[in-house]
Design an enzyme around this catalytic site. Structure first.
Site, mmCIF file in Angstrom:
data_model
loop_
_atom_site.group_PDB
_atom_site.id
_atom_site.type_symbol
_atom_site.label_atom_id
_atom_site.label_comp_id
_atom_site.label_asym_id
_atom_site.label_seq_id
_atom_site.Cartn_x
_atom_site.Cartn_y
_atom_site.Cartn_z
ATOM 1 N N GLU A 1 0.832 -1.208 0.000
ATOM 2 C CA GLU A 1 0.000 0.000 0.000
ATOM 3 C C GLU A 1 0.867 1.258 0.000
ATOM 4 O O GLU A 1 0.635 2.200 -0.768
ATOM 5 C CB GLU A 1 -0.915 -0.006 1.224
ATOM 6 C CG GLU A 1 -1.707 1.275 1.448
ATOM 7 C CD GLU A 1 -1.705 1.727 2.894
ATOM 8 O OE1 GLU A 1 -1.421 2.908 3.153
ATOM 9 O OE2 GLU A 1 -1.979 0.883 3.774
ATOM 10 N N HIS A 2 1.888 1.262 0.838
ATOM 11 C CA HIS A 2 2.803 2.410 0.882
ATOM 12 C C HIS A 2 3.492 2.611 -0.456
ATOM 13 O O HIS A 2 3.604 3.741 -0.953
ATOM 14 C CB HIS A 2 3.861 2.190 1.971
ATOM 15 C CG HIS A 2 3.437 2.612 3.337
ATOM 16 N ND1 HIS A 2 4.159 3.493 4.101
ATOM 17 C CD2 HIS A 2 2.349 2.278 4.084
ATOM 18 C CE1 HIS A 2 3.546 3.680 5.268
ATOM 19 N NE2 HIS A 2 2.445 2.943 5.282
ATOM 20 N N GLU B 1 7.156 3.281 11.878
ATOM 21 C CA GLU B 1 5.718 3.161 12.139
ATOM 22 C C GLU B 1 5.431 1.973 13.055
ATOM 23 O O GLU B 1 4.606 2.066 13.976
ATOM 24 C CB GLU B 1 4.985 2.994 10.804
ATOM 25 C CG GLU B 1 3.474 2.968 10.925
ATOM 26 C CD GLU B 1 2.783 2.855 9.581
ATOM 27 O OE1 GLU B 1 1.612 2.423 9.557
ATOM 28 O OE2 GLU B 1 3.406 3.190 8.546
#
Length: 430
Positions: A69-70, A141
């Site tokens: 996704e990133h 993260e």
């Protein structure tokens, strides 16, 4: 293009399945200034063991769906976020256990933004260097989530409830697992799960349906896609009962955090049966533990809970569970008290007035939510992926009886299906 009218909630849905397999749904909301578009693939963090397009069985590193996704925002010669910003749009994306979604909202230039959304999600670009760089970003993260008490108490509860099913694995993976991600893995996952036939596009807001559907048809017909792969997900067999009764952790918290989980024994429900169980259970939780309930009042007055106390029921075809809890000075006493309150409710039964009040409240809240394009955008796809329509919630709620809720009380609230997660304050030595 098919048209479905939901007269009871005054909504109309236009849908079409394109030749490449992409399902498109349009929900026009005349008079609204904002439009949302969400492009979703049925692919999430749990999909780490599957067969590739050529039939090869593969186990990919945990966290790869989130990593992918990133990386979808990175292109060779363009800045996707900057382009959305130039068009006056706000873009975002998220990965959950079973889906990955790319979205934007705008009040202008819908055509430009919609083409941009479709194009960047359907143009993967990964390099060895960019993958290595991303590992450091996502590693930060992951560290942030490891230090978040609310996330820690939630994930530990899932680990307590589920022994083998991969919902017990962190969505972002760990620093160790993402270190094994390569561009080759990313392309394998993309080619398996990002085919249009495994995706759904929703547009909700102010637009003319025929014009937007034509734009989407033209965009997709200008691209070449290989035949849709046969997606075979390989999941372990999960035991019915929780993996363990309790997990504890220590972090910097003022008050301890305690979450109680109740693992659903029966899996495999689909469509209307799944929706009815979901809504019936949520009604039950509101009746039993909502802020207007006698149980909530007793817990609050005894200072066992704070305003952080909350509850929810998550329901998918392969897993379902209730969670409840929040900050508490005495986690063990809170667990014992809630267990006792559940047993007392089983003996007493569901009061008809409480049931009617909770049902009216649920219907009213849902109808008000339909005034939000954000709510529709966030909910519509998950309903569709489970074979249901968001706009059938009201008639389904209306069909639920007090007897249905009482039955759920006895079949869901089973002490042997309960697990507990606690995060306490770290000692100075820790």
């Amino acid at each position: 293009m098919q048209t479905t009218k939901f007269e009871q909630v005054n909504e109309t849905v236009y849908n079409e399945t394109l030749p490449n397999g992409l399902q498109v749904y349009l929900v026009p909301k005349q008079g609204f200034s904002k439009t949302y578009a969400v492009f979703t693939t049925r692919y999430g963090s749990i999909d780490s063991h599957f067969r590739t397009r050529n039939g090869e069985e593969i186990n990919v590193p945990d966290g790869i769906a989130h990593f992918l996704e990133h990386k979808m925002f990175e292109k060779k010669d363009r800045d996707v976020m900057h382009e959305f910003s130039k068009n006056g749009a706000s873009c975002n994306a998220f990965t959950s256990f079973n889906r990955t979604a790319y979205l934007f909202s705008c009040t202008d230039k819908l055509d430009d933004n919609l083409n941009l959304l479709l194009d960047y999600v359907q143009e993967p670009y990964f390099t060895d260097a960019s993958v290595e760089k991303e590992k450091g970003i996502i590693g930060q993260e992951i560290t942030m989530y490891d230090d978040n008490p609310d996330w820690k108490v939630y994930m530990n509860l899932l680990k307590a409830m589920y022994k083998d099913y991969p919902i017990n694995i962190e969505i972002a993976g760990t620093i160790e697992t993402i270190s094994h991600i390569t561009k080759e893995y990313l392309y394998q996952c993309y080619e398996t799960f990002y085919h249009p036939a495994n995706m759904l596009l929703l547009v909700v807001g102010s637009f003319e349906p025929e014009a937007i559907m034509k734009l989407i048809r033209d965009n997709q017909s200008s691209k070449e896609f290989s035949p849709a792969p046969q997606i075979t997900r390989l999941f372990p067999t999960e035991q019915p009962e929780p993996a363990q009764a309790k997990i504890e952790a220590s972090l910097a918290v003022g008050l301890p955090k305690c979450m109680i989980g109740i693992k659903e024994r029966e899996q495999g429900l689909t469509k209307e049966a799944l929706l009815k169980r979901d809504l019936t259970t949520k009604l039950l939780l509101d009746i039993a533990f909502g802020t207007s309930s006698a149980v909530y009042e007793r817990l609050y007055d005894s200072e066992l809970i704070t305003e952080s106390f909350d509850f929810d029921y998550s329901s998918e075809q392969d897993y379902a569970y209730t969670i409840m809890g929040g900050d508490t000075p005495d986690p063990e006493k809170l667990v014992q008290t809630i267990q006792a309150e559940i047993e007392q409710l089983k003996q007493k039964g569901i009061d008809q007035d409480d049931f009617e009040r909770a049902k009216r409240k649920k219907i009213g809240n849902f109808l008000r939510s339909l005034n939000s394009v954000e709510f529709i955008a966030n909910q519509f796809t998950s309903f569709k992926f489970n074979g249901n329509d968001l706009f059938t919630v009201v008639p389904t709620l209306e069909s639920i009886t007090r007897e249905d809720v009482e039955k759920r009380l006895h079949e869901h609230f089973i002490s042997g299906q309960m697990a507990v997660s606690i995060v306490r304050s770290a000692s100075p030595q820790e």
